[in-house]
Structures are given as C-alpha cells and as structure tokens.
Design a protein around this motif. Structure first.
Motif, PDB file in Angstrom:
ATOM      1  N   UNK A 253       0.643  -1.174  -0.058  1.00 22.09           N
ATOM      2  CA  UNK A 253      -0.145  -0.123   0.043  1.00 22.09           C
ATOM      3  C   UNK A 253       0.912   1.225  -0.076  1.00 22.09           C
ATOM      4  N   UNK A 254       2.065   1.198   0.628  1.00 23.67           N
ATOM      5  CA  UNK A 254       2.906   2.423   0.707  1.00 23.67           C
ATOM      6  C   UNK A 254       3.299   2.671  -0.587  1.00 23.67           C
ATOM      7  N   UNK A 255       3.376   2.045  -1.694  1.00 25.41           N
ATOM      8  CA  UNK A 255       3.915   2.505  -2.934  1.00 25.41           C
ATOM      9  C   UNK A 255       2.709   2.941  -4.111  1.00 25.41           C
ATOM     10  N   UNK A 256       1.463   2.912  -3.215  1.00 25.81           N
ATOM     11  CA  UNK A 256       0.401   3.512  -4.545  1.00 25.81           C
ATOM     12  C   UNK A 256       0.200   5.069  -4.461  1.00 25.81           C
ATOM     13  N   UNK A 257       0.035   5.534  -5.479  1.00 22.06           N
ATOM     14  CA  UNK A 257      -0.218   6.823  -5.661  1.00 22.06           C
ATOM     15  C   UNK A 257      -1.422   7.090  -4.849  1.00 22.06           C
ATOM     16  N   UNK A 258      -1.311   8.264  -3.998  1.00 19.96           N
ATOM     17  CA  UNK A 258      -2.495   8.854  -3.602  1.00 19.96           C
ATOM     18  C   UNK A 258      -2.841   8.274  -2.205  1.00 19.96           C
ATOM     19  N   UNK A 259      -2.135   7.384  -1.804  1.00 18.52           N
ATOM     20  CA  UNK A 259      -2.345   6.596  -0.595  1.00 18.52           C
ATOM     21  C   UNK A 259      -2.057   7.730   0.503  1.00 18.52           C
ATOM     22  N   UNK A 260      -3.283   7.481   1.474  1.00 23.16           N
ATOM     23  CA  UNK A 260      -3.015   8.557   2.703  1.00 23.16           C
ATOM     24  C   UNK A 260      -2.676   8.085   3.781  1.00 23.16           C
ATOM     25  N   UNK A 464      18.260   8.074 -10.926  1.00 20.12           N
ATOM     26  CA  UNK A 464      17.516   7.582  -9.612  1.00 20.12           C
ATOM     27  C   UNK A 464      18.071   6.077  -9.845  1.00 20.12           C
ATOM     28  N   UNK A 465      18.561   5.724  -8.641  1.00 17.66           N
ATOM     29  CA  UNK A 465      18.864   4.439  -8.584  1.00 17.66           C
ATOM     30  C   UNK A 465      18.038   3.634  -7.431  1.00 17.66           C
ATOM     31  N   UNK A 466      16.795   3.950  -7.263  1.00 14.55           N
ATOM     32  CA  UNK A 466      15.679   3.573  -6.393  1.00 14.55           C
ATOM     33  C   UNK A 466      15.126   2.187  -7.118  1.00 14.55           C
ATOM     34  N   UNK A 467      14.708   1.185  -6.080  1.00 11.47           N
ATOM     35  CA  UNK A 467      14.146  -0.102  -6.398  1.00 11.47           C
ATOM     36  C   UNK A 467      12.913   0.498  -7.380  1.00 11.47           C
ATOM     37  N   UNK A 468      12.709  -0.224  -8.807  1.00  9.69           N
ATOM     38  CA  UNK A 468      11.718   0.104  -9.576  1.00  9.69           C
ATOM     39  C   UNK A 468      10.326   0.175  -8.998  1.00  9.69           C
ATOM     40  N   UNK A 469      10.010  -0.483  -7.996  1.00 10.59           N
ATOM     41  CA  UNK A 469       8.601  -0.499  -7.520  1.00 10.59           C
ATOM     42  C   UNK A 469       8.405   0.906  -7.062  1.00 10.59           C
ATOM     43  N   UNK A 470       9.403   1.871  -6.605  1.00 12.18           N
ATOM     44  CA  UNK A 470       9.075   3.070  -6.201  1.00 12.18           C
ATOM     45  C   UNK A 470       8.908   4.131  -7.408  1.00 12.18           C
ATOM     46  N   UNK A 471       9.060   3.604  -8.486  1.00 14.03           N
ATOM     47  CA  UNK A 471       8.575   4.298  -9.850  1.00 14.03           C
ATOM     48  C   UNK A 471       7.332   4.247 -10.182  1.00 14.03           C
ATOM     49  N   UNK A 472       6.482   4.878  -9.513  1.00 16.38           N
ATOM     50  CA  UNK A 472       5.142   5.282  -9.436  1.00 16.38           C
ATOM     51  C   UNK A 472       4.600   5.656 -10.770  1.00 16.38           C
ATOM     52  N   UNK A 473       3.420   5.752 -11.421  1.00 12.79           N
ATOM     53  CA  UNK A 473       3.065   6.316 -12.323  1.00 12.79           C
ATOM     54  C   UNK A 473       3.137   7.887 -12.340  1.00 12.79           C
ATOM     55  N   UNK A 474       2.950   8.408 -11.059  1.00 15.70           N
ATOM     56  CA  UNK A 474       2.904   9.812 -10.790  1.00 15.70           C
ATOM     57  C   UNK A 474       4.423  10.397 -10.976  1.00 15.70           C
ATOM     58  N   UNK A 475       5.283   9.500 -10.488  1.00 13.71           N
ATOM     59  CA  UNK A 475       6.697  10.223 -10.569  1.00 13.71           C
ATOM     60  C   UNK A 475       6.992  10.159 -11.962  1.00 13.71           C
ATOM     61  N   UNK A 476       6.708   9.077 -12.696  1.00 13.78           N
ATOM     62  CA  UNK A 476       7.263   9.074 -14.161  1.00 13.78           C
ATOM     63  C   UNK A 476       6.641  10.183 -14.745  1.00 13.78           C
ATOM     64  N   UNK A 477       5.460  10.590 -14.463  1.00 11.11           N
ATOM     65  CA  UNK A 477       4.787  11.597 -15.315  1.00 11.11           C
ATOM     66  C   UNK A 477       5.698  13.215 -14.735  1.00 11.11           C
TER      67      UNK A 477
END
Length: 648
Positions: A253-260, A464-477
């Motif tokens: 859940x922590x990786x999902x765009x818009x999670x509160x 960016x040398x981060x784990x690909x799971x952190x590459x959300x749609x929002x950050x790619x935009x």
C-alpha cells in the motif's frame, strides 16, 4: 474355505482399492493360522496405517521384518511410517536396510531416504540418494522435483533450474514444478520468464497462495505496484488466515499513488484486529534504571548488507555499553560481512531463525531486555507476532518499517520531526517519539569510491538508483515533464532488476505512456555495490521518488557528492529524504509542490558552479553531520527510551 494365496490376493487387492478394513479381514484369515506370516503382517500394517492407527501399523510391519529380515518392501514401508512419525534415526536404518536387500530397480527406499536426509539438512547425502534413483528411473518426476529443490537449497541454481524444467516438461500440470521454476528464474533475475512460470502454476492451481505472493513480489520488482497489490490481495483471498500475506498487502500500500496516512492507519488497525494477539502478556513493571545500563534488544532478519544493517552499524559501534547494552536477535538466513561486523559490535548476538516465538520470548526474558525494538515491521520474515504477544516491558518500532505497525502492544514509534510532523500523532497507533538527530544514522561502506569531478562534455544527467517498485506512474509523469523542460538532459535509471530485458522494456513503455522521451532514458541493471556507487560519477542530480521516498539510496547519492531533489508528501514513507536533507541543512533541495520540485531540479542541473560545490562538499558535510555520529545517535536514543522507561 479360501486358500492362503486367495487371501493374500484379496488383501492386496483391497489395499490397492482403498478398502483397508477388507484388507485387514483377509489378513486376519491368514494370521489366525500363521501369526508370523510376513506378507500378511506387512499388508495389515499398511491397512492399520491407512486407518490412522500408525502405531499398530508400525508394530505389524516390525513383526513382518522380524519374520523375514530381507523383506525389502516391508523395510521400505516401515521406514516411511517411522519418518512420518518423526522417528528419523529408526527410519533411516529401515530405509538403508531396504536398499541393502532390495533389487537395484527398487527405488522407493532411495527416494524416501533422500527426503529424510533433505529434511535433516544433509543436502549432499540427499543429493546422492536422489541421483541413484534417477540413474535407474531418469524420468521419476517426484525425484526430479525434490532434487531440484535440494540443489536450490545448496545454492546450485543452474543445475536446480535444469532439473525443475525437466520435471515441468514431464508433468506440465504440476503446479509445484512450475512454481519452483518461477522461483529459480526470479532468483537469477530472469523476471519475465519467471512471471510466465508463475502464470503456468496458477493455471493448474488458481488458489496457490504462495505463488500469488511470489508473483506479487516479482511484479513489485518490475515496478508494477498496482498489479503487485492485486496479486497480494488474491493470495490473501486464497489463504485469509495467513498474517504474512496480509502483511505483504500492507507493505504494498505504501507504494500506491494517492495513498493517505488515514487509509494506512485503518488498514494496519484491521491487520491487528484480525491477526494480532487479543490478550497479550501484561507489561511487566519497569524498575528504575538510574545509574544502570538500559538493556535494549533489536529483532530483525536484515542484520547484514541491507538498509537496516547499514542504519544499525553506527548505532551499535557508537553505543556506550555502560549506558545502553544492545542485544541483537537475528532471523537472517544469508549472513555477510555486515552481519559479522554487527555481531562484533553488539553486547550479545542471538541467532533465532530456528526458534519459535515462545523460545525467543524466553531468550529475551533471560537476557533481561528492558526495551525491545522491532526492525522489520510488516516486511519479510518479521516477528510481529512476537511483539503482538508482548515479549518485553517496553516495545518500539524503528528503522525498517515506514509508519505504524498497527500492533496494540507496540508502545513506541521512533521517528523525528520531519518524518512525523507535530499534529500527526493521531495517524499512528504507537506513541510517537521524535529523536532530535534524524530517525536513523548512516554508516558509509568503506569501499565507496570518492566523488569525482564532472567529466567535460558529458551530457547533463538526472539519475535514480531506487528500486523500480518506487517508480510510480505519478513520479514518471513528473520526470517526463522535467525532461521536457531541460531539452539537453538525460535520465539514468539503475537497479538490479532492470538487468531483465523485458523489465527494462516495460519501464520504457511506462515512461513513454507518461509522456517521456524514451530516447533520453538510459536504463542499467545491477552491479557490485562499489561499482553501483561509482555510477554516481555520471549523475549530476538525483531525483527522489514518490510516494515512497529514498532512504539509504538518498544517503548514498549524497555520500557520492550528488544532490537529491525530493518532494515530501504526508505519509511516513514519502518523507525519508526530507529528514536526511533537513538534518544536513539542505532544505533548499526539498520541493514545496511538484512545480517547485521540477523547477529546483531544472535550475540545479544547469548550474555547473553549484553542482561542483555540492560534489566537493556533500561528503564532508555528511561526515560532520549528526547523521554519521553514531555515538551521538546512541546517546539520544538512550535518553529518549530512558525518559519513557522512567515514567510512572
């Protein structure tokens, strides 16, 4: 009256047909006149075992081999029954006796001996037994599968994969073979092929919860967090009582765009309601420790070359044992140089991988632990069940997990004012304790190369040398928009999972869908740690991810002289870089909103003088900061824990 031969035939036919009582009736007809008849005793023993009277079954077959000491089939079945009952030494003797008296083509005892030896961890001997089976029956599917699993445990992955693939070709509908093939391919970084194998397994067994879980982990590694979340949910649907699968879902859940943070709190509270301990042990009294060391235990499976290991090193090596004694309880499977360094620095080091929660709780009590710190949260191989049932007077979460655990018996959450701003306390079940020097310290690897001046003529490069799971749609935009505003810049994305061509191509497609120019996107796979750090020589500005920010990755970029631009959100996971940069006095690298994030990055990458200053000063600045002062961090941690401990 039926003859002895007729009765034996009837007993065998009944046994094969599953009519155990009919088999016993026929055997009784023989044993009434020949009480030591070995074949009748053998069949009777198997029938009793099938009727769940294993003790009587074992007794009958013991009598059979007593009457016929060279009766190989009886010895073999006796060994199997003894093994099922946990009498492993006797089982091994029986199986080896069966092998000695049986024909070379009689492979059942060899196969079962291999299973017994593997269960005991005697992998080389198990491999030998399975190999002898395959020498006689090269297409024996179960042996191929078990030998592949044995070689996997031995670390011989190529040989294991070849055998597992053979097993799958022989039995294409065998879900476990496909699952094993998928696991081996995933271990080798062949993610697309592994995904196909997992899908093959699920076609045969749609409710294979472990396969759904590993498929979710693979999708995470491919940078597909929404699909991973769906896979974890499917695993939990298939095995709703498995708290590990529920924990996987929480992590995702922590990786999902818009999670509160509100949604995260609700989900974690639900986990505790369903999987926690409704009546934990009462908290023992807390006697004053004034003038005495505080004894603090840390529990984790990540005491090694892992972010948790790197964060713990300066704490352990900086702590004064007269003030705070640090005891590590390690669930780690593969130990490394950091594990041994941590062991040397700890007041005591306990290996608990083979221990259940009760045994660990007894160990903790015997060690006199005052404060027990969980350094796993809901991540893999955690011990939250130990904490849920309260194993120490005071319990805290720190370093590994990104927010509340939801566990009622977890008293404290160790953070700082950046990770959890004032007023956000109600978003966490635990009592929030804010450390004044950052929420974790950092120890740089001794083999990290020094920062290098920017090469003349090299293209401007974001990285960016981060784990690909952190590459959300929002950050790619956001990155696509950023590259559009700096037409001469490139973007380098580097991580070990991107060695897989299909995974790299999937990232290109996602970046293109986000509006990015893939001709300016460079993708690289993994490298040894020192080489990966040296790759920062080609990066001008590191871009932080969202909604899950870089933690160790941000610190490593800074250590290599590369500034990091971040955009913190409201969740704990989104604020790691904010914490690190704030404690370094680098708030100018923290965006106020996404427009500001992009503007800061675009301005910085075109300012060669400023980049050169960062390249020259970031490492010494980090060295002189509280983030690398392990002794100072240990003192502040001790003071914070003591303050709570002494409360009445």
């Amino acid at each position: 009256m039926p003859s002895l031969a007729d009765l034996l035939a009837r007993a065998q036919t009944s046994l094969v047909a599953g009519d155990s009582r009919g088999c016993l009736h026929a055997c009784d007809g023989i044993l009434a006149t020949q009480p030591q008849h070995p074949e009748a005793l053998h069949f009777a023993g198997l029938a009793h075992a099938a009727l769940n009277d294993r003790a009587k079954g074992i007794d009958c077959i013991r009598q059979a081999v007593g009457s016929a000491p060279t009766f190989a089939a009886a010895w073999s079945n006796l060994g199997s029954l003894l093994m099922d009952e946990g009498h492993l030494a006797e089982a091994e003797h029986a199986l080896r006796t069966a092998i000695r008296h049986g024909q070379p083509s009689f492979t059942s005892p060899l196969y079962n001996l291999g299973n017994l030896l593997r269960h005991q961890g005697r992998l080389t001997e198990a491999e030998d037994a399975y190999g002898k089976v395959l020498a006689v029956s090269p297409h024996h599917h179960a042996t191929l599968y078990n030998l592949a699993s044995t070689l996997q445990e031995h670390g011989r992955l190529d040989a294991a994969l070849a055998l597992a693939q053979t097993a799958l070709r022989l039995a294409p509908q065998h879900a476990e073979s496909a699952f094993l093939v998928g696991n081996l391919l995933r271990t080798q970084g062949r993610l697309a092929e592994a995904l196909t194998a997992y899908d093959t397994a699920l076609a045969s067994d749609p409710d294979h919860a472990a396969c759904h879980t590993n498929r979710g982990n693979l999708l995470s590694e491919q940078g597909r967090p929404l699909e991973a979340l769906a896979a974890f949910q499917t695993a939990l649907n298939a095995a709703p009582h498995n708290e590990r699968y529920a924990s996987n879902l929480l992590c995702a859940l922590h990786y999902i765009d818009g999670i509160t943070p509100e949604a995260l709190l609700d989900a974690h509270l639900f986990w505790d309601q369903r999987y926690g301990c409704p009546e934990p042990r009462p908290a023992p009294p807390r006697p004053s420790r004034t003038g005495q060391p505080l004894t603090v235990g840390l529990v984790s499976a990540d005491f090694g070359c892992h972010p948790v290991g790197w964060f713990c090193l300066p704490l352990l090596e900086g702590a004064d044992s007269q003030d705070m004694r640090l005891v590590l309880y390690s669930d780690r499977l593969n130990e490394d140089q950091n594990t041994h360094r941590l062991e040397q620095a700890a007041f005591a080091f306990r290996r608990i991988r083979e221990c259940d929660d009760e045994q660990v709780a007894e160990m903790i009590a015997a060690d006199g632990i005052d404060v027990l710190i969980d350094a796993s949260g809901h991540t893999g191989h955690n011990r939250l069940s130990l904490f849920a049932n309260r194993a120490a007077p005071l319990q805290a979460s720190w370093a590994a997990y990104v927010g509340t655990t939801g566990v009622a018996a977890m008293d404290l959450l160790l953070a700082d004012a950046c990770q959890i701003p004032a007023g956000d306390e109600t978003l966490y079940r635990e009592r929030v304790i804010r450390l004044p020097v950052g929420y974790v310290p950092y120890a740089a690897p001794p083999y990290a190369p020094p920062p290098q001046p920017r090469q003349m003529g090299a293209p401007l490069t974001f990285g960016s040398f981060n784990n690909p799971v952190k590459l959300s749609e929002g950050i790619l935009q956001q990155w696509a928009l950023l590259l559009g505003s700096v037409p001469t810049a490139r973007l380098l994305v580097k991580f070990r999972h991107l060695d897989d061509p299909a995974t790299a191509q999937h990232l290109r497609m996602r970046f293109a869908a986000a509006g990015g120019d893939i001709s300016r996107l460079d993708i690289e796979g993994g490298a040894p740690h020192a080489e990966m750090l040296a790759a920062y020589h080609r990066v001008d500005v590191a871009l932080d991810t969202a909604p899950y920010s870089g933690g160790l990755t941000t610190l490593e970029a800074l250590w290599m002289g590369v500034p990091v631009i971040t955009m913190p959100g409201r969740t704990f996971a989104s604020r790691h870089s904010l914490s690190h940069l704030t404690h370094l006095g680098l708030a100018e690298l923290c965006g106020q909103d996404w427009d500001d994030y992009r503007a800061k990055a675009a301005s910085l990458i075109t300012d060669s003088a400023r980049l050169a200053r960062y390249r020259d000063t970031l490492r010494p600045r980090l060295q002189a900061s509280p983030l690398m002062n392990g002794a100072g961090f240990a003192r502040h941690l001790s003071q914070a824990l003591r303050a709570v401990w002494e409360e009445t």
